[in-house]
Design a protein around this motif. Structure first.
Motif, PDB file in Angstrom:
ATOM      1  N   ARG A   1      10.388  12.648  85.150  1.00  0.00           N
ATOM      2  CA  ARG A   1      10.275  13.622  86.231  1.00  0.00           C
ATOM      3  C   ARG A   1       9.040  14.317  85.928  1.00  0.00           C
ATOM      4  N   ALA A   2       8.317  14.832  87.073  1.00  0.00           N
ATOM      5  CA  ALA A   2       7.307  15.622  86.648  1.00  0.00           C
ATOM      6  C   ALA A   2       7.558  16.851  85.948  1.00  0.00           C
ATOM      7  N   GLY A   3       6.726  17.629  85.234  1.00  0.00           N
ATOM      8  CA  GLY A   3       6.869  18.756  84.248  1.00  0.00           C
ATOM      9  C   GLY A   3       6.307  18.289  82.930  1.00  0.00           C
ATOM     10  N   SER A   4       6.671  19.623  82.247  1.00  0.00           N
ATOM     11  CA  SER A   4       6.273  19.640  80.918  1.00  0.00           C
ATOM     12  C   SER A   4       7.194  19.986  80.118  1.00  0.00           C
ATOM     13  N   ASN A   5       7.167  19.258  79.019  1.00  0.00           N
ATOM     14  CA  ASN A   5       8.369  19.640  77.767  1.00  0.00           C
ATOM     15  C   ASN A   5       7.850  20.064  76.696  1.00  0.00           C
ATOM     16  N   VAL A   6       8.184  21.279  76.259  1.00  0.00           N
ATOM     17  CA  VAL A   6       7.528  21.956  75.010  1.00  0.00           C
ATOM     18  C   VAL A   6       8.705  21.697  74.106  1.00  0.00           C
ATOM     19  N   ASP A   7       8.568  20.948  72.731  1.00  0.00           N
ATOM     20  CA  ASP A   7       9.291  20.787  71.761  1.00  0.00           C
ATOM     21  C   ASP A   7       8.827  21.623  70.582  1.00  0.00           C
ATOM     22  N   ILE A   8       9.630  22.705  70.140  1.00  0.00           N
ATOM     23  CA  ILE A   8       9.118  23.201  69.117  1.00  0.00           C
ATOM     24  C   ILE A   8       9.836  23.292  67.770  1.00  0.00           C
ATOM     25  N   THR A   9       9.265  23.205  66.534  1.00  0.00           N
ATOM     26  CA  THR A   9      10.005  23.174  65.366  1.00  0.00           C
ATOM     27  C   THR A   9       9.727  24.607  64.760  1.00  0.00           C
ATOM     28  N   VAL A  10      10.806  25.243  64.598  1.00  0.00           N
ATOM     29  CA  VAL A  10      10.830  26.664  64.141  1.00  0.00           C
ATOM     30  C   VAL A  10      11.489  26.842  62.622  1.00  0.00           C
ATOM     31  N   SER A  11      11.213  28.034  62.031  1.00  0.00           N
ATOM     32  CA  SER A  11      11.516  28.025  60.744  1.00  0.00           C
ATOM     33  C   SER A  11      12.447  29.123  60.586  1.00  0.00           C
ATOM     34  N   LYS A  12      12.914  29.664  61.657  1.00  0.00           N
ATOM     35  CA  LYS A  12      14.125  30.716  61.947  1.00  0.00           C
ATOM     36  C   LYS A  12      14.787  30.345  63.182  1.00  0.00           C
ATOM     37  N   ALA A  13      16.066  30.986  63.343  1.00  0.00           N
ATOM     38  CA  ALA A  13      16.588  30.728  64.592  1.00  0.00           C
ATOM     39  C   ALA A  13      16.093  31.628  65.837  1.00  0.00           C
ATOM     40  N   ILE A  14      15.656  31.206  66.887  1.00  0.00           N
ATOM     41  CA  ILE A  14      15.091  31.851  68.242  1.00  0.00           C
ATOM     42  C   ILE A  14      16.063  31.792  69.205  1.00  0.00           C
TER      43      ILE A  14
ATOM     44  N   THR B   1       4.969  30.191  62.004  1.00  0.00           N
ATOM     45  CA  THR B   1       5.016  28.832  61.372  1.00  0.00           C
ATOM     46  C   THR B   1       5.297  27.896  62.311  1.00  0.00           C
ATOM     47  N   ALA B   2       5.436  28.191  63.443  1.00  0.00           N
ATOM     48  CA  ALA B   2       6.143  27.235  64.446  1.00  0.00           C
ATOM     49  C   ALA B   2       5.154  26.145  64.773  1.00  0.00           C
ATOM     50  N   SER B   3       5.469  24.896  64.927  1.00  0.00           N
ATOM     51  CA  SER B   3       4.747  23.795  65.325  1.00  0.00           C
ATOM     52  C   SER B   3       5.183  23.026  66.872  1.00  0.00           C
ATOM     53  N   TYR B   4       4.224  22.662  67.476  1.00  0.00           N
ATOM     54  CA  TYR B   4       4.526  22.561  68.858  1.00  0.00           C
ATOM     55  C   TYR B   4       3.940  21.045  69.320  1.00  0.00           C
ATOM     56  N   GLU B   5       4.967  20.435  70.187  1.00  0.00           N
ATOM     57  CA  GLU B   5       4.730  19.175  70.911  1.00  0.00           C
ATOM     58  C   GLU B   5       4.862  19.143  72.348  1.00  0.00           C
ATOM     59  N   VAL B   6       3.737  19.114  73.189  1.00  0.00           N
ATOM     60  CA  VAL B   6       3.848  19.409  74.535  1.00  0.00           C
ATOM     61  C   VAL B   6       3.615  17.949  75.187  1.00  0.00           C
TER      62      VAL B   6
END
Length: 302
Positions: free
Chosen positions: A43-56, A110-115
């Protein structure tokens, strides 16, 4: 010591048919009422997957989403110990994407992103191609089984395959589990696993038919039960091996293959179940009509 698998499997198929019909009806109602919980792949849209070093927390992310000018009702946020997933129903433009990363970096430098962004046309094409893949695979299997065996085996095999695929889809719809491209891969894998198990049983039925009496439906029923008993150890061993591997992937695997693993866990169990209680008894029902026709013709002539 070998276990004695000599049971009346055909008798149990009546309960199996009732269970499958109920599950199928529940699945149809769920799909019509709720549909499938499509991932951004479909489905149309954007998905942002983020690897974090602490709980958000979600509360920390909500103000960032609000500042983007996006309706919060169109955003799904999933948080974990080391991953955060934010799914937008609308496509993010470059400015929104950049602003989101900039603001989120303040929470975790330090977060890394995959969009991943999918436009409406691509989403429709992916959904259409996924349906074609399952249908073409099923038709190919039906042709193969019909050539190798006979049309009754082919019909029973394809009904069993559609049953397995639809059960997995129904479970994902009822429990609102996410459907992505890995899910489609899992469904096709399940179809392959199920037909392999079914072919082994059908091959044994064909072998036993060469030396068995075929005068009545009771004779055919005995052939089916004996064939299932002879292949049961092999079927259970194969199913258990695939099930354990899939379960380990689900528990210890990454987030990206979690839905694939879960679909495999469900499909593996139902694949073995349908080969025994759906495919073989259905062939018996179709073949049994062939033995009844000469009797009906003889009575009519008398």
């Amino acid at each position: 010591m070998r276990f004695n698998w000599n049971f009346d499997y055909v008798k149990g198929s009546k309960i199996a048919y009732a269970f499958s019909i109920i599950l199928t009806i529940a699945g149809i109602i769920s799909i019509l009422a709720l549909g499938l919980n499509y991932a951004v792949d479909f489905r149309a849209g954007s998905n942002v997957d983020i690897t974090v070093s602490k709980a958000i927390t979600t509360e920390q992310i909500n103000p960032i989403v609000k500042d983007l000018g996006v309706d919060e009702g169109d955003v799904q946020i999933t948080t974990g110990a080391d991953r955060v997933n934010v799914r937008f129903s609308n496509e993010l433009d470059e400015n929104q994407e950049s602003k989101f990363k900039q603001e989120f970096t303040k929470l975790d430098p330090t977060a890394s992103y995959e969009v991943n962004t999918v436009d409406p046309e691509m989403a429709k094409e992916l959904e259409r191609n996924a349906i074609y893949a399952v249908l073409i695979a099923s038709i190919g299997i039906m042709i193969y089984v019909a050539i190798r065996f006979e049309w009754r085996f082919a019909v029973a095999a394809v009904v069993s395959l559609f049953h397995d695929a639809f059960v997995v889809i129904s479970v994902f719809s009822i429990f609102r589990l996410e459907v992505d491209l890995t899910f489609i891969t899992a469904v096709l894998t399940i179809v392959g696993f199920s037909i392999n198990d079914t072919i082994v049983i059908f091959d044994r039925i064909r072998e036993n038919m060469r030396f068995a009496k075929k005068n009545t439906k009771a004779d055919l029923r005995e052939v089916v039960n004996r064939s299932l008993a002879q292949t049961m150890t092999r079927s259970l061993n194969t199913t258990f091996t695939v099930f354990v591997a899939s379960l380990c992937l689900f528990i210890f695997g990454g987030e990206s293959i979690r839905m694939f693993s879960l679909a495999m866990v469900i499909g593996t169990l139902f694949g073995a179940y349908s080969s025994i209680y759906i495919a073989a008894p259905l062939w018996l029902a179709l073949k049994g009509k062939q033995t009844e026709k000469p009797k009906a013709a003889a009575k009519a002539s008398n």
